[in-house]
Design a protein around this motif. Sequence first.
Motif, PDB file in Angstrom:
ATOM      1  N   ASP A 151       0.673  -1.135   0.082  1.00  0.00           N
ATOM      2  CA  ASP A 151      -0.022  -0.028   0.042  1.00  0.00           C
ATOM      3  C   ASP A 151       0.984   1.316   0.042  1.00  0.00           C
ATOM      4  O   ASP A 151       0.248   2.400  -0.094  1.00  0.00           O
ATOM      5  CB  ASP A 151      -1.046  -0.017   1.160  1.00  0.00           C
ATOM      6  N   ARG A 152       2.060   1.222   0.140  1.00  0.00           N
ATOM      7  CA  ARG A 152       2.940   2.393  -0.037  1.00  0.00           C
ATOM      8  C   ARG A 152       3.227   2.630  -1.422  1.00  0.00           C
ATOM      9  O   ARG A 152       3.506   3.731  -1.611  1.00  0.00           O
ATOM     10  CB  ARG A 152       4.431   1.970   0.611  1.00  0.00           C
ATOM     11  N   GLN A 153       2.692   2.082  -2.316  1.00  0.00           N
ATOM     12  CA  GLN A 153       2.602   2.501  -3.527  1.00  0.00           C
ATOM     13  C   GLN A 153       1.540   3.366  -3.975  1.00  0.00           C
ATOM     14  O   GLN A 153       1.700   4.103  -4.874  1.00  0.00           O
ATOM     15  CB  GLN A 153       2.538   1.155  -4.568  1.00  0.00           C
ATOM     16  N   VAL A 154       0.467   3.458  -2.908  1.00  0.00           N
ATOM     17  CA  VAL A 154      -0.428   4.450  -3.335  1.00  0.00           C
ATOM     18  C   VAL A 154       0.152   6.020  -3.131  1.00  0.00           C
ATOM     19  O   VAL A 154       0.350   6.059  -1.811  1.00  0.00           O
ATOM     20  CB  VAL A 154      -1.642   4.215  -2.488  1.00  0.00           C
ATOM     21  N   LYS A 155       0.497   6.664  -3.840  1.00  0.00           N
ATOM     22  CA  LYS A 155       0.969   8.003  -3.870  1.00  0.00           C
ATOM     23  C   LYS A 155       0.111   9.268  -3.838  1.00  0.00           C
ATOM     24  O   LYS A 155       0.368  10.288  -3.033  1.00  0.00           O
ATOM     25  CB  LYS A 155       2.004   8.319  -4.697  1.00  0.00           C
ATOM     26  N   LYS A 156      -1.260   9.178  -4.348  1.00  0.00           N
ATOM     27  CA  LYS A 156      -2.237   9.992  -4.491  1.00  0.00           C
ATOM     28  C   LYS A 156      -3.611   9.478  -4.389  1.00  0.00           C
ATOM     29  O   LYS A 156      -3.667   8.480  -4.726  1.00  0.00           O
ATOM     30  CB  LYS A 156      -1.987  10.857  -5.952  1.00  0.00           C
ATOM     31  N   TYR A 157      -4.440  10.576  -4.001  1.00  0.00           N
ATOM     32  CA  TYR A 157      -5.962  10.248  -3.887  1.00  0.00           C
ATOM     33  C   TYR A 157      -6.391  11.085  -4.870  1.00  0.00           C
ATOM     34  O   TYR A 157      -6.183  12.485  -4.712  1.00  0.00           O
ATOM     35  CB  TYR A 157      -6.520  10.249  -2.651  1.00  0.00           C
ATOM     36  N   SER A 158      -7.316  10.666  -5.674  1.00  0.00           N
ATOM     37  CA  SER A 158      -8.127  11.347  -6.510  1.00  0.00           C
ATOM     38  C   SER A 158      -9.293  12.510  -5.609  1.00  0.00           C
ATOM     39  O   SER A 158      -9.752  12.005  -4.754  1.00  0.00           O
ATOM     40  CB  SER A 158      -8.851  10.740  -7.374  1.00  0.00           C
ATOM     41  N   GLU A 159      -9.214  13.531  -6.291  1.00  0.00           N
ATOM     42  CA  GLU A 159     -10.763  14.654  -5.933  1.00  0.00           C
ATOM     43  C   GLU A 159     -11.900  14.325  -5.856  1.00  0.00           C
ATOM     44  O   GLU A 159     -12.853  14.712  -5.460  1.00  0.00           O
ATOM     45  CB  GLU A 159     -10.382  16.124  -6.356  1.00  0.00           C
ATOM     46  N   GLY A 160     -11.910  13.156  -6.827  1.00  0.00           N
ATOM     47  CA  GLY A 160     -13.396  12.582  -7.082  1.00  0.00           C
ATOM     48  C   GLY A 160     -13.685  11.690  -5.873  1.00  0.00           C
ATOM     49  O   GLY A 160     -14.844  10.936  -6.167  1.00  0.00           O
ATOM     50  N   SER A 161     -12.761  11.213  -5.039  1.00  0.00           N
ATOM     51  CA  SER A 161     -13.220  10.332  -4.026  1.00  0.00           C
ATOM     52  C   SER A 161     -14.263  10.832  -3.228  1.00  0.00           C
ATOM     53  O   SER A 161     -14.362  12.099  -2.918  1.00  0.00           O
ATOM     54  CB  SER A 161     -11.800   9.866  -2.946  1.00  0.00           C
ATOM     55  N   GLY A 162     -15.085   9.867  -2.556  1.00  0.00           N
ATOM     56  CA  GLY A 162     -16.290  10.460  -1.775  1.00  0.00           C
ATOM     57  C   GLY A 162     -17.027   9.302  -1.257  1.00  0.00           C
ATOM     58  O   GLY A 162     -16.843   8.040  -1.571  1.00  0.00           O
ATOM     59  N   ILE A 163     -18.186   9.617  -0.346  1.00  0.00           N
ATOM     60  CA  ILE A 163     -18.934   8.738   0.147  1.00  0.00           C
ATOM     61  C   ILE A 163     -20.364   9.160  -0.111  1.00  0.00           C
ATOM     62  O   ILE A 163     -20.860  10.355   0.010  1.00  0.00           O
ATOM     63  CB  ILE A 163     -18.664   8.805   1.847  1.00  0.00           C
ATOM     64  N   PHE A 164     -21.174   8.256  -0.689  1.00  0.00           N
ATOM     65  CA  PHE A 164     -22.687   8.640  -1.217  1.00  0.00           C
ATOM     66  C   PHE A 164     -23.479   7.458  -0.740  1.00  0.00           C
ATOM     67  O   PHE A 164     -23.053   6.340  -0.229  1.00  0.00           O
ATOM     68  CB  PHE A 164     -22.569   8.399  -2.775  1.00  0.00           C
ATOM     69  N   ARG A 165     -24.661   7.831  -0.862  1.00  0.00           N
ATOM     70  CA  ARG A 165     -25.872   6.888  -0.136  1.00  0.00           C
ATOM     71  C   ARG A 165     -26.271   6.066  -1.208  1.00  0.00           C
ATOM     72  O   ARG A 165     -26.569   6.553  -2.354  1.00  0.00           O
ATOM     73  CB  ARG A 165     -26.971   7.788   0.465  1.00  0.00           C
ATOM     74  N   ASP A 166     -26.411   4.922  -1.179  1.00  0.00           N
ATOM     75  CA  ASP A 166     -27.310   3.987  -2.062  1.00  0.00           C
ATOM     76  C   ASP A 166     -27.636   2.831  -1.387  1.00  0.00           C
ATOM     77  O   ASP A 166     -27.001   1.848  -1.099  1.00  0.00           O
ATOM     78  CB  ASP A 166     -26.242   3.780  -3.238  1.00  0.00           C
ATOM     79  N   LYS A 167     -28.986   2.650  -0.862  1.00  0.00           N
ATOM     80  CA  LYS A 167     -29.388   1.747  -0.237  1.00  0.00           C
ATOM     81  C   LYS A 167     -29.825   0.231  -1.141  1.00  0.00           C
ATOM     82  O   LYS A 167     -30.155  -0.514  -0.426  1.00  0.00           O
ATOM     83  CB  LYS A 167     -30.908   2.105   0.459  1.00  0.00           C
ATOM     84  N   LEU A 168     -30.041   0.774  -2.512  1.00  0.00           N
ATOM     85  CA  LEU A 168     -30.177  -0.392  -3.189  1.00  0.00           C
ATOM     86  C   LEU A 168     -29.001  -1.168  -3.630  1.00  0.00           C
ATOM     87  O   LEU A 168     -29.236  -2.446  -3.724  1.00  0.00           O
ATOM     88  CB  LEU A 168     -31.146  -0.174  -4.361  1.00  0.00           C
ATOM     89  N   TYR A 169     -27.808  -0.605  -3.813  1.00  0.00           N
ATOM     90  CA  TYR A 169     -26.760  -1.426  -4.468  1.00  0.00           C
ATOM     91  C   TYR A 169     -25.489  -0.770  -3.752  1.00  0.00           C
ATOM     92  O   TYR A 169     -24.658  -0.015  -4.492  1.00  0.00           O
ATOM     93  CB  TYR A 169     -26.706  -1.166  -5.959  1.00  0.00           C
ATOM     94  N   PRO A 170     -25.345  -1.052  -2.445  1.00  0.00           N
ATOM     95  CA  PRO A 170     -24.157  -0.737  -1.822  1.00  0.00           C
ATOM     96  C   PRO A 170     -22.756  -1.346  -2.297  1.00  0.00           C
ATOM     97  O   PRO A 170     -22.954  -2.503  -2.676  1.00  0.00           O
ATOM     98  CB  PRO A 170     -24.314  -0.974  -0.308  1.00  0.00           C
ATOM     99  N   ARG A 171     -21.897  -0.388  -2.656  1.00  0.00           N
ATOM    100  CA  ARG A 171     -20.621  -0.999  -3.287  1.00  0.00           C
ATOM    101  C   ARG A 171     -19.618   0.242  -3.162  1.00  0.00           C
ATOM    102  O   ARG A 171     -19.902   1.184  -2.689  1.00  0.00           O
ATOM    103  CB  ARG A 171     -20.901  -1.149  -4.642  1.00  0.00           C
ATOM    104  N   THR A 172     -18.428  -0.121  -3.553  1.00  0.00           N
ATOM    105  CA  THR A 172     -17.138   0.788  -3.295  1.00  0.00           C
ATOM    106  C   THR A 172     -16.477   0.476  -4.845  1.00  0.00           C
ATOM    107  O   THR A 172     -16.185  -0.612  -5.382  1.00  0.00           O
ATOM    108  CB  THR A 172     -16.174   0.308  -2.217  1.00  0.00           C
ATOM    109  N   GLU A 173     -16.369   1.785  -5.500  1.00  0.00           N
ATOM    110  CA  GLU A 173     -15.825   1.719  -6.766  1.00  0.00           C
ATOM    111  C   GLU A 173     -14.518   2.234  -6.615  1.00  0.00           C
ATOM    112  O   GLU A 173     -14.293   3.262  -6.119  1.00  0.00           O
ATOM    113  CB  GLU A 173     -16.734   2.780  -7.666  1.00  0.00           C
ATOM    114  N   VAL A 174     -13.367   1.413  -7.113  1.00  0.00           N
ATOM    115  CA  VAL A 174     -12.220   1.776  -6.907  1.00  0.00           C
ATOM    116  C   VAL A 174     -11.332   2.150  -8.268  1.00  0.00           C
ATOM    117  O   VAL A 174     -11.311   0.960  -9.044  1.00  0.00           O
ATOM    118  CB  VAL A 174     -11.357   0.846  -6.261  1.00  0.00           C
ATOM    119  N   VAL A 175     -10.880   3.223  -8.599  1.00  0.00           N
ATOM    120  CA  VAL A 175     -10.134   3.620  -9.959  1.00  0.00           C
ATOM    121  C   VAL A 175      -8.768   3.615  -9.457  1.00  0.00           C
ATOM    122  O   VAL A 175      -8.514   4.452  -8.633  1.00  0.00           O
ATOM    123  CB  VAL A 175     -10.827   4.673 -10.630  1.00  0.00           C
TER     124      VAL A 175
END
Length: 132
Positions: A104-128
């Motif tokens: 995990d030290r290879q992760v050097k940056k986080y995108s500004e598009g990262s965030g937390i959102f509500r979705d009661k029907l299809y909870p998931r985590t999208e990782v780009v």
Amino acid sequence: MTIEITIILPGTIRSKKNSRETRYAKTKTGKLIKFMGASKKYREWETRARQAASHQLRAIGIVSPLDSEIKLEVKAYIKGPMLDLDAIHTAVMDALQGIAWKNDRQVKKYSEGSGIFRDKLYPRTEVVLEEL
């Protein structure tokens, strides 16, 4: 050439640091010790996340973890209580270590598009992830 990969992790993400529970283990001498470890729900989420990521990466021809520097965008769609973004980044980095990247030290940056959102029907985590 920059590679961009999207991985969908099923279910509501669990926070490793906020879901601790008391656990017990025996030492080599047989002594029982008490410690705080990741909760059962976190461990179950992490197992499903690792399986899903491994399957998705193999489907696009990636059979071993990347070894380059990485930029991450993490969008968590949850149905339960809100988590903090740092806890979500930590859970994703821990779950995908050894699957999507070597360390995990290879992760050097986080995108500004990262965030937390509500979705009661299809909870998931999208990782780009994007190789830098």
